[in-house]
Write a protein that holds these residues in place. Structure first.
Motif, short mmCIF file in Angstrom:
data_model
loop_
_atom_site.label_atom_id
_atom_site.label_comp_id
_atom_site.label_asym_id
_atom_site.label_seq_id
_atom_site.Cartn_x
_atom_site.Cartn_y
_atom_site.Cartn_z
N PRO A 28 0.80 -1.22 0.00
CA PRO A 28 0.00 0.00 0.00
C PRO A 28 0.84 1.28 0.00
O PRO A 28 0.47 2.28 -0.58
CB PRO A 28 -0.81 -0.12 1.29
CG PRO A 28 -0.87 -1.58 1.56
CD PRO A 28 0.43 -2.13 1.07
N GLY B 179 -9.38 3.89 0.65
CA GLY B 179 -9.18 2.74 -0.23
C GLY B 179 -10.47 1.97 -0.44
O GLY B 179 -11.19 1.69 0.52
N SER C 35 -12.89 -1.29 -1.99
CA SER C 35 -12.98 -2.68 -2.41
C SER C 35 -14.42 -2.97 -2.81
O SER C 35 -15.35 -2.34 -2.31
CB SER C 35 -12.53 -3.63 -1.29
OG SER C 35 -13.36 -3.46 -0.14
#
Length: 433
Positions: free
Chosen positions: A20, A293, A295
């Motif tokens: 990351p 982030g 998903s």
């Protein structure tokens, strides 16, 4: 200091390791070299200094961790017993708001010797309790039981309600208080209240805009007027809400994609959104954002027609979410996956110089992990202590289902591979030369 990298396999494309913060690592050359995680250690880094007098675990009644927390009472200061002995700012009416005339009394009219304080409320007056911290938690459709000891000189009707700043949360109840001394009275509420509604007939004062784009109220609609804006969002309500139904009527005015409907918003980087007609109007998916982030939790092919009104419904019950499009169930998911099931920390024993690798693997599969000790000179063996069990395992007086197991691991070097068992906590003690 150490960092963790998670490796994910992509069928047909080999394996890729994702860092990351440090970029992309090359793909492993052989399948047997593929690991789930990698831990990289900097043996020269210094951690936070810990005072010699800091030790132990304790419980402190901060932010209502006791009353209003472990003790799940919803009404704060229910017996009017708060005093300055507990807190300099306390009074017998702390957490109560008075409309009219009311006072706390300790005289011969008390309920009993152990519960001396009581509230004297004049006719036509009322009191409101604020609950603990941000208020009383109320869930739509749930039943709430109210009880009170009361007395009245000539008998009277006591009105009991459940409300917030937006209005009533349940139908008020009438309690008939008799004139013969103290007696217990009860009432039951079922919460049936819309937390937030807006037809945009006025302004959009209760909505907050974040990200790009431009929003404006036009003819009873809240409209995003830019065709090129991305990740634009408006939000309203309370981040603490849960167990609710969200209903939206949405129309695509123009642009190359559909619309985003956010829910479970905590801040600008942590939320869920239903991306309807995304990816150039080819796919519909639910995405979860954590600290920026994203998903994908569930996805299906789908597109949005320009000018057509869509009825969108999202039903949130704990971690279970069900999504409806034009009255039909589109999909559902349960977000019960830990944010990251693999955690680690590496420390150095100041007295012995040993490196201690501590790993939590909170998933149902073993985690094969590469450990890079940053060039440290180490012995070839490690002392291992492992605590592993099924997620629901519980120790009792007669059974120790969860217990530490010690072993020795050979094959330690400045870079080696170790497999951490499923649902486990593992300690590797590695001697430095």
């Amino acid at each position: 200091m150490s960092r963790t990298t998670r490796t994910r396999l992509r069928l047909g494309l080999g394996a890729s390791a994702f860092l990351p913060a440090a970029g992309l690592l090359p793909s492993p050359a052989h399948a047997e070299d593929v690991t789930d995680y990698s831990v990289t250690v900097d043996p020269t880094a210094q951690g936070a200094k810990i005072g010699k007098t800091m030790y132990g675990v304790f419980f402190e009644d901060i932010n209502r961790a006791a009353d209003g927390g472990l003790y799940a009472e919803l009404v704060q200061n229910r017996s009017f017993e708060y005093t300055t002995d507990d807190n300099k700012s306390y009074t017998p009416l702390t957490a109560w708001t008075v409309s009219g005339t009311a006072q706390v009394v300790d005289d011969d009219g008390l309920l009993n010797a152990r519960n001396r304080d009581y509230l004297s409320l004049a006719a036509g007056s009322s009191v409101t309790n604020s609950g603990y911290n941000t208020g009383i938690r109320v869930e739509d459709g749930k039943r709430y039981d109210f009880s009170v000891w009361a007395r009245a000189a000539d008998g009277t009707a006591l009105t009991v309600g459940l409300a917030d700043s937006g209005g009533a949360l349940a139908t008020a109840r009438q309690v008939a208080v008799k004139k013969h001394g103290w007696a217990p009275y009860r009432a039951t509420f079922t919460a049936t209240h819309t937390l937030l509604t807006d037809d945009f007939s006025g302004d959009a004062a209760q909505w907050t805009h974040t990200g790009g784009g431009s929003w404006a109220v036009q003819d009873g609609q809240y409209v995003e007027t830019s065709d090129t804006a991305e990740n634009t969002m408006v939000q309203a309500g309370d981040t603490g809400w849960h167990d609710y139904d969200l209903h939206v009527k949405a129309v695509k005015k123009s642009g190359k994609e559909g619309f985003l409907v956010a829910f479970g918003v905590k801040d600008t980087g942590t939320y869920y959104w239903w991306n309807i007609g995304g990816w150039n109007n080819t796919q519909t998916a639910v995405e979860q954002a954590v600290d920026g982030g994203k998903s994908t939790l569930i996805a299906k092919p789908g597109s949005v027609e320009t000018g057509r009104a869509y009825d969108i419904g999202i039903k949130v019950r704990g971690r279970q979410v069900t999504l409806y499009l034009d009255g039909q169930e589109w999909g559902s998911f349960t977000d019960d996956k830990p944010a990251e099931p693999f955690r680690q920390v590496v420390t150095e024993d100041k007295k012995t110089g040993d490196l201690i690798v501590k790993v939590v693997n909170a998933q149902s599969a073993a985690a094969r992990t590469t450990l890079d000790l940053g060039g440290a000179k180490v012995a070839g063996k490690a002392r291992v202590t492992t605590l592993a069990a099924a997620p629901g395992a519980v120790n009792t007086e007669t059974s120790t289902t969860v217990a530490p197991v010690t072993s020795t691991f050979t094959g330690v070097s400045d870079r080696f591979t170790y497999t951490f068992p499923a649902n486990s906590i593992t300690f590797l003690r590695i001697r430095q030369k």
